[in-house]
Design an enzyme around this catalytic site. Structure first.
Site, PDB file in Angstrom:
ATOM      1  N   LEU A  50       0.810  -1.219   0.000  1.00 17.17           N
ATOM      2  CA  LEU A  50       0.000   0.000   0.000  1.00 17.17           C
ATOM      3  C   LEU A  50       0.843   1.268   0.000  1.00 17.17           C
ATOM      4  O   LEU A  50       0.394   2.308  -0.490  1.00 17.17           O
ATOM      5  CB  LEU A  50      -0.912   0.000   1.238  1.00 17.17           C
ATOM      6  N   TYR A  51       2.050   1.222   0.533  1.00 23.52           N
ATOM      7  CA  TYR A  51       2.852   2.425   0.683  1.00 23.52           C
ATOM      8  C   TYR A  51       3.176   3.022  -0.688  1.00 23.52           C
ATOM      9  O   TYR A  51       3.899   2.430  -1.490  1.00 23.52           O
ATOM     10  CB  TYR A  51       4.140   2.133   1.438  1.00 23.52           C
ATOM     11  N   SER A  52       2.610   4.194  -0.918  1.00 31.11           N
ATOM     12  CA  SER A  52       2.741   4.868  -2.213  1.00 31.11           C
ATOM     13  C   SER A  52       2.368   3.929  -3.351  1.00 31.11           C
ATOM     14  O   SER A  52       2.931   3.998  -4.447  1.00 31.11           O
ATOM     15  CB  SER A  52       4.160   5.421  -2.399  1.00 31.11           C
TER      16      SER A  52
END
Length: 348
Positions: free
Chosen positions: A60-62
Site C-alpha cells: 500500500l505504501y505509495s
C-alpha cells in the site's frame, strides 16, 4: 550492531527496522512527507552502513512505489541474503476492482507476486497481513499464507494491529491445523500509547511472538517539545486518523516534558530516550523507524547504547492515563461508528 533473534525463530535482525513508508514517489502517495527515489537511496545506504539489516514496507505504501525504491536500493547496496525484508498485504491496491484487496486466497497469491516483482526478489523474509479481513473466512486466509511459505515465497509470517483476542484465535487456528505461524506482530506502542501492555504484549510474550513497533515516536511528538511540529510532519497531514491515535491531553504534555528532562540530563536527544524506553520491554524486537534524515537514523542507532534506569523510566511512565484503543480498526466508517459510542470523544 548487536543482532538479535526475531522471537523464537533463528532469524537474526538488527534491533531497529527502517520503515520504508517514508520512501515513495510523492505523486503516488504522500506529497508532503514521502521522499522520492533520489532522496531515499542515501538514507537506505546509510542505514545499511550503520549495520541495520531490517527493512519494513507494504504494497500500500505509495501504491507500490515504496517496494520498488526499497528493492532497487537493496539490490545495489546489499547482498540479498544479508538483509531481512518484510512487506504487508491486505489493503486495496486497485480501489473499486473486484479482488483488488483483502485476504482471500486469490488476493494473497496475486499480491504476493506483485510485491515480489516490485521488490525485485523471489522471496520476502516476513510476509505480514496489514490488518485482518472481516469479509474473508479466517481459515482461508491462514491456509493461503501457509501455502505461500511452503512455496518458498516467504520465509516467515507476521501480523499487524488487531485485538488480543483476535490474535489468540489466529495463533490457535494455526497450531490446530499445523499451518505456518505468525512469528511477529507489528503494533502501536510508545510512551503516549501503552494500551498494548494490558493484553497484547503479555500474550506475545507468552507465545514467543516478537513485536515490531509502528509510530515508536508517536508521529514525532516524543522527539520534540510539546506542541512543536517538524518539517514534513506526518501528524499534521494525517487528519482525523492522527486524532484517534493521540488526543493531546495534559498527560501527553507531562510525558513529553519528562522525556525532555531525561534527555537533557543525559545530554542526548529525545528520540534516543523514547526509543531506549521501548527496549526495556523484552517482547519488543524492533521499533520501525521512518527516518527522513541521516540524523534520525543516527539517533535510532545511538539509542541502542542507552540503558535507562528504573527511576528514569518511572518518571516518564507515571503521568500516563488510559486511552481509547483503536488497535485493529482499519475501516474509516467502522472507526466513526466506534467513536460515536464514546461519550464526549468529540470534545477530547
Amino acid at each position: 550492531m548487536r543482532y538479535i533473534k526475531l522471537g523464537r525463530t533463528g532469524l537474526d535482525i538488527s534491533p531497529l527496522a527502517i520503515g520504508a513508508m517514508t520512501y515513495g514517489e510523492p505523486d503516488r502517495g504522500h506529497p508532503v512527507w514521502s521522499l522520492d527515489e533520489e532522496s531515499s537511496r542515501p538514507l537506505i545506504k546509510h542505514a545499511l552502513e550503520a549495520g541495520i539489516n531490517f527493512f519494513d514496507t507494504a504494497n500500500l505504501y505509495s501504491y507500490g512505489s515504496s517496494e520498488e525504491i526499497l528493492g532497487r536500493a537493496l539490490k545495489d547496496f546489499a547482498h540479498r541474503d544479508d538483509v531481512v525484508i518484510t512487506t504487508k498485504i491486505r489493503h486495496a491496491m486497485r480501489p473499486g476492482s473486484p479482488n483488488g484487496g483483502g485476504l482471500s486466497r486469490k488476493a494473497i497469491m496475486s499480491e504476493v507476486e506483485h510485491s515480489l516483482r516490485r521488490l525485485g526478489t523471489d522471496h520476502v523474509d516476513v510476509l505480514m497481513i496489514h490488518r485482518l479481513d472481516s469479509e474473508t473466512p479466517l481459515e482461508e486466509t491462514l491456509e493461503a499464507l501457509h501455502d505461500v511459505v511452503k512455496a518458498g515465497k516467504a520465509r516467515y509470517l507476521g501480523a499487524s494491529s488487531m485485538h488480543a483476542w483476535q490474535f489468540a484465535k489466529v495463533l490457535h487456528l494455526q497450531e490446530r491445523h499445523g499451518w505456518a505461524r505468525f512469528v511477529t506482530l507489528q503494533d502501536h506502542y510508545n510512551l503516549l500509547a501503552r494500551e498494548e501492555e494490558r493484553e497484547m504484549l503479555p500474550l506475545c510474550a507468552d507465545e514467543g511472538v516478537a513485536t515490531m513497533i509502528w509510530s515508536p515516536l508517536a508521529r514525532g511528538r516524543l522527539a520534540r517539545p510539546y506542541g512543536e511540529t517538524g518539517s514534513g510532519d506526518r501528524s499534521a497531514t494525517d487528519g482525523a486518523y492522527a486524532d484517534t491515535l493521540y488526543t493531546s491531553t495534559d498527560s501527553d504534555r507531562q510525558i513529553i516534558d519528562a522525556v525532555g528532562a531525561v534527555a537533557d540530563a543525559r545530554g542526548v536527544t529525545r528520540a534516543q530516550v523514547a526509543l531506549a524506553w521501548l527496549r526495556r520491554n523484552p517482547v519488543v524486537a524492533a521499533p520501525v523507524v521512518g527516518a527522513r534524515t541521516i540524523q534520525q537514523i543516527d539517533d535510532a542507532v545511538a539509542s541502542l547504547d542507552i540503558d535507562l534506569t528504573d527511576d528514569e523510566a518511572r518518571h516518564m511512565e507515571a503521568p500516563y492515563t488510559p486511552r481509547h484503543d483503536f488497535q485493529g480498526v482499519s475501516d474509516a466508517a467502522e472507526l466513526e461508528r466506534i467513536k460515536a459510542t464514546i461519550p464526549g470523544y468529540a470534545n477530547v
